[in-house]
Design a protein around this motif. Structure first.
Motif, PDB file in Angstrom:
ATOM      1  N   ASP A  92       0.463  -0.975   0.270  1.00 17.99           N
ATOM      2  CA  ASP A  92      -0.058  -0.094  -0.028  1.00 17.99           C
ATOM      3  C   ASP A  92       0.944   1.004  -0.226  1.00 17.99           C
ATOM      4  O   ASP A  92       0.685   2.403   0.381  1.00 17.99           O
ATOM      5  CB  ASP A  92      -0.885   0.516   1.267  1.00 17.99           C
ATOM      6  N   ASP A  93       2.437   1.368  -0.524  1.00 16.88           N
ATOM      7  CA  ASP A  93       3.171   1.905  -0.233  1.00 16.88           C
ATOM      8  C   ASP A  93       2.369   2.950   1.148  1.00 16.88           C
ATOM      9  O   ASP A  93       3.075   4.418   0.572  1.00 16.88           O
ATOM     10  CB  ASP A  93       3.022   2.539  -1.895  1.00 16.88           C
ATOM     11  N   TYR A  94       2.315   2.699   2.136  1.00 14.10           N
ATOM     12  CA  TYR A  94       3.268   3.173   3.379  1.00 14.10           C
ATOM     13  C   TYR A  94       4.206   4.057   3.563  1.00 14.10           C
ATOM     14  O   TYR A  94       4.729   3.590   2.859  1.00 14.10           O
ATOM     15  CB  TYR A  94       3.042   2.651   4.563  1.00 14.10           C
ATOM     16  N   TYR A  95       3.950   5.227   4.288  1.00 14.99           N
ATOM     17  CA  TYR A  95       5.520   6.304   4.172  1.00 14.99           C
ATOM     18  C   TYR A  95       6.692   4.830   5.309  1.00 14.99           C
ATOM     19  O   TYR A  95       7.425   4.826   5.448  1.00 14.99           O
ATOM     20  CB  TYR A  95       4.970   7.295   4.952  1.00 14.99           C
ATOM     21  N   GLY A  96       5.781   4.317   6.265  1.00 22.72           N
ATOM     22  CA  GLY A  96       6.970   3.527   6.589  1.00 22.72           C
ATOM     23  C   GLY A  96       5.995   2.779   8.102  1.00 22.72           C
ATOM     24  O   GLY A  96       4.957   2.698   7.654  1.00 22.72           O
ATOM     25  N   LEU A  97       6.277   1.815   8.597  1.00 29.27           N
ATOM     26  CA  LEU A  97       6.106   0.964   9.453  1.00 29.27           C
ATOM     27  C   LEU A  97       6.258   1.064  10.429  1.00 29.27           C
ATOM     28  O   LEU A  97       8.318   0.865  11.366  1.00 29.27           O
ATOM     29  CB  LEU A  97       5.935  -0.567   9.147  1.00 29.27           C
ATOM     30  N   LEU A  98       6.231   1.475  11.947  1.00 27.89           N
ATOM     31  CA  LEU A  98       6.896   1.095  13.206  1.00 27.89           C
ATOM     32  C   LEU A  98       6.313  -0.092  14.012  1.00 27.89           C
ATOM     33  O   LEU A  98       5.215  -0.396  14.599  1.00 27.89           O
ATOM     34  CB  LEU A  98       6.044   2.126  14.207  1.00 27.89           C
ATOM     35  N   VAL A  99       7.915  -0.956  14.255  1.00 27.26           N
ATOM     36  CA  VAL A  99       7.671  -2.029  14.994  1.00 27.26           C
ATOM     37  C   VAL A  99       7.911  -2.316  16.712  1.00 27.26           C
ATOM     38  O   VAL A  99       8.935  -1.455  17.129  1.00 27.26           O
ATOM     39  CB  VAL A  99       8.408  -3.372  14.736  1.00 27.26           C
ATOM     40  N   ILE A 100       7.025  -2.135  17.350  1.00 32.47           N
ATOM     41  CA  ILE A 100       7.289  -2.018  18.741  1.00 32.47           C
ATOM     42  C   ILE A 100       6.993  -3.288  19.714  1.00 32.47           C
ATOM     43  O   ILE A 100       5.944  -3.755  19.835  1.00 32.47           O
ATOM     44  CB  ILE A 100       6.143  -0.998  19.797  1.00 32.47           C
ATOM     45  N   PRO A 101       8.473  -3.679  20.469  1.00 29.92           N
ATOM     46  CA  PRO A 101       8.296  -5.133  21.156  1.00 29.92           C
ATOM     47  C   PRO A 101       7.709  -5.144  22.520  1.00 29.92           C
ATOM     48  O   PRO A 101       7.110  -4.212  23.321  1.00 29.92           O
ATOM     49  CB  PRO A 101       9.181  -5.572  20.935  1.00 29.92           C
ATOM     50  N   LYS A 102       7.287  -6.534  23.009  1.00 27.04           N
ATOM     51  CA  LYS A 102       6.740  -6.918  23.889  1.00 27.04           C
ATOM     52  C   LYS A 102       7.267  -6.350  25.534  1.00 27.04           C
ATOM     53  O   LYS A 102       6.902  -6.083  26.075  1.00 27.04           O
ATOM     54  CB  LYS A 102       6.037  -7.800  24.122  1.00 27.04           C
ATOM     55  N   GLN A 103       8.895  -6.136  24.940  1.00 24.91           N
ATOM     56  CA  GLN A 103       9.749  -6.313  26.026  1.00 24.91           C
ATOM     57  C   GLN A 103       9.900  -4.333  26.481  1.00 24.91           C
ATOM     58  O   GLN A 103      11.015  -3.567  26.449  1.00 24.91           O
ATOM     59  CB  GLN A 103      11.230  -6.761  25.790  1.00 24.91           C
ATOM     60  N   ILE A 104       8.367  -4.151  27.172  1.00 28.36           N
ATOM     61  CA  ILE A 104       8.712  -3.097  27.358  1.00 28.36           C
ATOM     62  C   ILE A 104       9.420  -2.260  28.376  1.00 28.36           C
ATOM     63  O   ILE A 104       9.268  -1.254  28.784  1.00 28.36           O
ATOM     64  CB  ILE A 104       6.969  -2.564  27.588  1.00 28.36           C
ATOM     65  N   ASN A 105       9.833  -3.616  29.169  1.00 24.91           N
ATOM     66  CA  ASN A 105       9.822  -2.706  31.195  1.00 24.91           C
ATOM     67  C   ASN A 105      11.589  -3.341  30.386  1.00 24.91           C
ATOM     68  O   ASN A 105      12.405  -3.391  31.627  1.00 24.91           O
ATOM     69  CB  ASN A 105       9.417  -3.244  31.733  1.00 24.91           C
ATOM     70  N   ASN A 106      12.510  -3.472  29.393  1.00 25.45           N
ATOM     71  CA  ASN A 106      13.713  -3.749  29.490  1.00 25.45           C
ATOM     72  C   ASN A 106      14.145  -2.684  29.079  1.00 25.45           C
ATOM     73  O   ASN A 106      14.199  -1.432  28.246  1.00 25.45           O
ATOM     74  CB  ASN A 106      13.629  -4.366  27.655  1.00 25.45           C
ATOM     75  N   PRO A 107      15.637  -1.975  30.202  1.00 26.84           N
ATOM     76  CA  PRO A 107      16.137  -1.447  29.831  1.00 26.84           C
ATOM     77  C   PRO A 107      15.921  -0.366  28.642  1.00 26.84           C
ATOM     78  O   PRO A 107      16.449   0.954  28.346  1.00 26.84           O
ATOM     79  CB  PRO A 107      17.634  -0.899  31.301  1.00 26.84           C
ATOM     80  N   THR A 108      17.138  -1.285  28.058  1.00 28.17           N
ATOM     81  CA  THR A 108      17.451  -1.432  26.247  1.00 28.17           C
ATOM     82  C   THR A 108      16.627  -0.893  25.181  1.00 28.17           C
ATOM     83  O   THR A 108      15.944  -1.151  23.721  1.00 28.17           O
ATOM     84  CB  THR A 108      18.486  -2.255  25.979  1.00 28.17           C
ATOM     85  N   PHE A 109      15.002  -0.864  26.095  1.00 30.81           N
ATOM     86  CA  PHE A 109      13.414  -1.003  24.970  1.00 30.81           C
ATOM     87  C   PHE A 109      13.438   0.110  23.850  1.00 30.81           C
ATOM     88  O   PHE A 109      13.519   0.045  22.862  1.00 30.81           O
ATOM     89  CB  PHE A 109      12.460  -0.087  25.480  1.00 30.81           C
ATOM     90  N   GLU A 110      13.994   1.602  24.267  1.00 31.15           N
ATOM     91  CA  GLU A 110      14.656   2.595  23.084  1.00 31.15           C
ATOM     92  C   GLU A 110      15.310   1.621  21.295  1.00 31.15           C
ATOM     93  O   GLU A 110      14.461   2.146  20.611  1.00 31.15           O
ATOM     94  CB  GLU A 110      14.824   4.142  23.595  1.00 31.15           C
ATOM     95  N   THR A 111      15.761   0.533  21.858  1.00 28.98           N
ATOM     96  CA  THR A 111      16.855   0.641  20.992  1.00 28.98           C
ATOM     97  C   THR A 111      16.381  -0.391  20.379  1.00 28.98           C
ATOM     98  O   THR A 111      17.311  -0.984  18.917  1.00 28.98           O
ATOM     99  CB  THR A 111      18.562   0.065  21.640  1.00 28.98           C
ATOM    100  N   GLU A 112      15.096  -1.044  20.720  1.00 31.36           N
ATOM    101  CA  GLU A 112      14.420  -2.630  20.068  1.00 31.36           C
ATOM    102  C   GLU A 112      13.142  -1.863  19.003  1.00 31.36           C
ATOM    103  O   GLU A 112      13.121  -2.901  18.262  1.00 31.36           O
ATOM    104  CB  GLU A 112      14.433  -3.146  21.275  1.00 31.36           C
ATOM    105  N   VAL A 113      13.855  -0.683  19.488  1.00 29.41           N
ATOM    106  CA  VAL A 113      12.146  -0.267  18.789  1.00 29.41           C
ATOM    107  C   VAL A 113      12.810  -0.361  17.057  1.00 29.41           C
ATOM    108  O   VAL A 113      13.794   0.301  16.681  1.00 29.41           O
ATOM    109  CB  VAL A 113      11.292   0.727  18.749  1.00 29.41           C
ATOM    110  N   LYS A 114      11.624  -0.691  15.600  1.00 31.10           N
ATOM    111  CA  LYS A 114      12.289  -0.981  14.928  1.00 31.10           C
ATOM    112  C   LYS A 114      11.145   0.846  14.192  1.00 31.10           C
ATOM    113  O   LYS A 114       9.886   0.502  13.752  1.00 31.10           O
ATOM    114  CB  LYS A 114      12.079  -1.434  13.840  1.00 31.10           C
ATOM    115  N   PHE A 115      11.793   1.284  13.275  1.00 28.85           N
ATOM    116  CA  PHE A 115      11.058   2.166  12.183  1.00 28.85           C
ATOM    117  C   PHE A 115      10.748   1.024  10.382  1.00 28.85           C
ATOM    118  O   PHE A 115      12.636   1.202   9.960  1.00 28.85           O
ATOM    119  CB  PHE A 115      11.376   3.696  12.482  1.00 28.85           C
TER     120      PHE A 115
END
Length: 434
Positions: A92-115
């Motif tokens: 569908d030619d979206y601008y992007g896809l943001l993937v947020i994982p389940k490990q929300i309490n992981n201290p390194t959570f920010e680095t696990e989010v992918k775009f």
């Protein structure tokens, strides 16, 4: 004196009657307005495109914090698998896809989010996503530690400083910005005027020298009168052209934007967001008007005129001397660097040293050096400069103009009749002894 008036009139009429001068006088505002309108139109066209960002939130926790705007629409695809979400985003030619994982309490959570995106995403889009996620995650961690986010919001306090000098005169936050803008525009205009019309003086001298007209003129006119006449005549032509540019450009810009309905103040997403943030914190326009009204406009205009005139005369004398010393524009290149460097240095000092500390040692020294003082002092004056500093700077500039005109006249007197040999700095020094 009569000869000087005749030369000024001759140079002025020769400039303003020149076909190229006339064409560029009326064509330049059209080109300038056209560029502004084109940029505004392209910015509007670019901003009219709505970006669709798909969000795969494994925990269904963050999606509700993303709010749709005129520029970005967020689409929840959390019910799909990550692979299917990627396929749909590409299909569908979206601008992007943001993937947020389940490990929300992981201290390194920010680095696990992918775009994921087809092309390199906008810095502003990424920043907005990061800020939204960081704010939500911070609130979640506060709750996990037993701290209510509402309590934290209540504890926050903002401080607005009331700025005033020791005499009790108040000023706004935008005062320094207004002064920087005024000084920066004044200094930049002077530099551009010197470069454009100084080169015009130089070309005029070279043209008459190459055509051997100068041999006839010099037999009845003193070299210094001829040089001053060229400088003054070209200056008047330049002022005439500049005035027409301002008047015609303003009229054209108003008419064109009204007819086409284009808002030239419309900028990029960054500028729009900064404007909204500024408007939410304070009445920016009102502060700007107050800051502008507090500027000593009369003294600024007088000083601008004096330094503008003085700086142009100083550099025009140098340009005239260079034109007399060479046989073609190609030969001028070896002399141009020493002329351009002080101008560039003045701009550099103005935008870095003056803005940081307008009364510092570097700013004061360069506002006294005649080759840089017209630019640097123009940038300092809006911040408030003691009268004795301005007077001393102008005195040094006036003496330097007199000295430079005398030196240029010596070079002009000898060089105007020299042909067929590229002069060196050593030869120019010898000419000063004649």
């Amino acid at each position: 004196m009569r000869n000087l008036k005749l030369i000024i009139k001759r140079e002025y009429l020769a400039r303003v009657r020149n076909k190229t001068f006339v064409i560029m006088t009326f064509l330049s505002p059209l080109i300038f307005v056209g560029m502004i309108v084109l940029i505004a139109y392209l910015a509007k066209l670019n901003n009219d495109e709505t970006k669709v960002v798909a969000i795969h939130d494994a925990n269904r926790t963050f999606y509700s914090d993303f709010e749709n705007t005129n520029d970005i629409n967020y689409l929840d695809v959390s019910t799909l698998s990550v692979e299917l979400a990627k396929e749909q985003a590409m299909k569908d030619d979206y601008y992007g896809l943001l993937v947020i994982p389940k490990q929300i309490n992981n201290p390194t959570f920010e680095t696990e989010v992918k775009f994921f995106s087809k092309e390199s995403p906008s810095f502003i889009v990424i920043s907005n996503i990061e800020n939204t996620l960081s704010r939500k995650l911070s609130n979640m961690r506060l709750l996990s530690e037993g701290v209510e986010s509402s309590a934290l919001d209540k504890a926050r306090a903002s401080v607005n400083l009331d700025i005033e000098n020791f005499q009790g005169e108040k000023s706004s936050k935008l005062d320094n910005i207004t002064k920087m803008v005024f000084g920066g525009i004044a200094g930049y205009l002077l530099m551009m005027f010197i470069i454009i019309y100084g080169n015009m003086v130089m070309r005029s001298v070279i043209e008459e020298k190459v055509n051997r007209i100068i041999e006839i003129i010099i037999s009845s006119v003193k070299p210094i009168h001829l040089m001053l006449g060229k400088i003054l005549g070209t200056s008047l032509a330049g002022i005439t052209q500049f005035t027409i540019w301002v008047i015609l450009g303003s009229i054209l810009l108003t008419v064109v934007t009204t007819i086409l309905g284009i808002d030239t103040s419309e900028g990029t997403i960054v500028q729009q967001q900064q404007a909204l943030e500024a408007a939410s914190n304070s009445n920016t326009m009102q502060d700007f008007v107050i800051a502008f009204s507090k500027l000593p406009l009369l003294s600024l205009i007088v000083c601008f005129f004096l330094y503008f005139t003085g700086g142009y005369f100083l550099y025009s004398s140098i340009y005239a001397a260079i034109g007399a010393a060479v046989d073609s524009e190609t030969d001028t290149q070896q002399f141009m660097l020493p002329v351009i460097l002080p101008l560039m240095l003045g701009i550099y000092v103005g935008f870095f040293s003056v803005i940081e500390n307008p009364h510092g040692t570097v700013s004061v020294i360069f506002s006294m050096i005649p080759l840089t003082s017209p630019i640097v002092m123009l940038m300092r004056i809006p911040f408030g400069v003691p009268i004795w500093e301005v007077a001393l700077s102008m005195l040094i500039l006036a003496l330097s103009i007199w000295g430079m005109v005398w030196l240029a006249a010596k070079i002009y007197k000898v060089g105007i009749l020299k042909y067929g040999k590229k002069p060196t700095f050593k030869e120019l020094y010898k000419w000063l002894k004649y």
